[in-house]
Design an enzyme around this catalytic site. Structure first.
Site, PDB file in Angstrom:
ATOM      1  N   GLU A 168      85.979  43.206 -14.926  1.00  0.00           N
ATOM      2  CA  GLU A 168      85.021  42.608 -15.853  1.00  0.00           C
ATOM      3  C   GLU A 168      84.667  41.179 -15.424  1.00  0.00           C
ATOM      4  OE1 GLU A 168      84.547  42.196 -20.720  1.00  0.00           O
ATOM      5  OE2 GLU A 168      86.551  42.298 -19.835  1.00  0.00           O
ATOM      6  N   LYS A 228      78.523  46.686 -23.379  1.00  0.00           N
ATOM      7  CA  LYS A 228      79.795  46.814 -24.101  1.00  0.00           C
ATOM      8  C   LYS A 228      79.566  47.079 -25.585  1.00  0.00           C
ATOM      9  CE  LYS A 228      84.296  44.446 -24.294  1.00  0.00           C
ATOM     10  NZ  LYS A 228      84.995  43.220 -23.818  1.00  0.00           N
ATOM     11  N   CYS A 281      86.885  46.994 -21.107  1.00  0.00           N
ATOM     12  CA  CYS A 281      88.025  46.266 -21.673  1.00  0.00           C
ATOM     13  C   CYS A 281      88.371  46.703 -23.115  1.00  0.00           C
ATOM     14  CB  CYS A 281      87.760  44.763 -21.581  1.00  0.00           C
ATOM     15  SG  CYS A 281      89.282  43.761 -21.550  1.00  0.00           S
TER      16      CYS A 281
END
Length: 276
Positions: free
Chosen positions: A45, A120, A152
Site C-alpha cells: 500500500e 478502498k 489493508c
C-alpha cells in the site's frame, strides 16, 4: 500466462515518505530481482509515497495522481519490459474534482495496459480525514485469470471477500501497510479470507519505519485451504509461489462452501445492519 498455473510474487519493501522519485527507483530495482517466470507481482500500500498520515498530512493532495497517470504509465512500461502484470496502490485524485482523494489499487497487464482499479472500500477511521471510500467492488480479468482486490483494513470485512469470490475471483490481493502490534491480524485474516472462500490470497505488506510507526512485514501468499505457500520476514524481501488454480475446484468439491450459502441468512445479516 497459463491460466492453470502461474507464478505470483509479492514485493515487501520500505519507502521514504513523500519521495516518489526515490521510491519508484527502488521499486524498479525490486522488479529486476524477480524470477524470470513471474506472471503477477503485487506491491504494498502506497509504495510510492509512504503511508504515515501524521507525517504526510495535507501533502497527500500534491502527491496524488490520476489513474491512469504518471505512475501507472511508468509501471506499464516496466510490465512490457519484464513480461509480467503489476498490481499497485497509490493516492488517487479524482479527475473531475482534484480535492477528492482515494486509496486506489490498480492492475496493469504484461502489455502495459491498465485493466482495472479499486478504491478502498473500508477506510480505517483516521483515513477519513483525507480519503473518500470507494463504492465499487469488481473482479478484473487478467489474461483469463480473475483477480480481486482489497486494501489493508478491508481484510477485516469477510463480506467483501465473499462478494469477490462469488463474482469469480480466483486470486485476491491485499496491498497493506500493517504496523507492528497488528501482525497477528495480518496473519490470521489473510489465511481466514483464503480458506473462507477457497481462493488464493496474497498480502503485500510494508516494512521500515515512518516516524514512530514501524511496519511488520510478514507478507504472505496463501492457498484455498488456508495453507501458507510463502511468507516474508520483517525485512525487505521478495517472495513468490507457484499458483495451481485447480486447487480451487478441488477444495470446493471437497467442501462446497459457496454452493451452500443460504441467501435468507445473507438477507438477515443485511437487515440487522440496517437496524443498527
Amino acid at each position: 500466462m497459463n491460466t492453470k498455473n502461474l507464478r505470483l510474487a509479492v514485493i515487501q519493501m520500505d519507502c521514504e515518505v513523500k519521495n516518489k522519485e526515490l521510491n519508484m527507483k527502488r521499486t524498479m530495482k525490486f522488479f529486476d530481482r524477480l524470477e524470470a517466470d513471474t506472471d503477477i507481482v503485487c506491491l504494498p500500500e502506497f509504495f510510492s509515497t509512504g503511508y504515515n498520515l501524521d507525517l504526510i498530512g495535507s501533502d497527500y493532495f500534491y502527491l496524488a495522481e490520476t489513474v491512469p497517470g504518471e505512475t501507472t504509465a511508468a509501471l506499464g512500461r516496466k510490465a512490457v519490459e519484464k513480461g509480467f502484470a503489476i498490481i499497485g496502490t497509490i493516492v488517487e485524485k479524482d479527475k473531475r474534482q482534484e480535492s477528492v482523494l482515494y486509496d486506489t489499487a490498480f492492475v496493469i497487464d504484461k502489455k502495459g495496459d491498465l485493466k482495472g482499479k479499486y478504491r478502498k472500500y473500508h477506510l480505517y477511521p483516521t483515513e477519513h480525514s483525507y480519503f473518500r471510500p470507494g463504492n465499487d467492488v469488481s473482479v478484473v480479468n487478467l489474461d483469463g485469470m480473475k483477480i480481486g482486490m482489497a486494501i489493508c483494513f478491508d481484510h477485516a470485512f469477510p463480506e467483501l471477500f465473499r462478494l469477490l469470490a462469488l463474482q469469480g475471483a480466483q486470486i485476491i490481493v491485499i496491498p497493506s501497510a500493517v504496523p507492528r502490534g497488528y501482525a497477528y491480524l495480518l496473519d490470521l485474516r489473510t489465511r481466514a479470507r483464503a480458506q473462507d472462500n477457497q481462493v488464493f490470497v496474497a498480502a503485500a505488506n510494508r516494512v521500515g519505519r515512518e516516524g514512530t510507526v514501524e511496519y511488520c512485514g510478514l507478507s504472505k501468499i496463501v492457498d484455498p485451504t488456508g495453507t501458507v505457500l510463502a511468507e516474508a520476514s520483517g525485512e525487505e524481501e521478495v517472495i513468490s509461489a507457484e499458483i495451481h488454480i485447480d486447487r480451487i475446484a478441488e477444495e470446493r468439491k471437497r467442501e462446497p462452501v459457496l454452493r451452500s450459502i443460504r441467501q435468507d441468512l445473507l438477507k438477515s445479516v443485511y437487515d440487522a445492519t440496517e437496524m443498527e
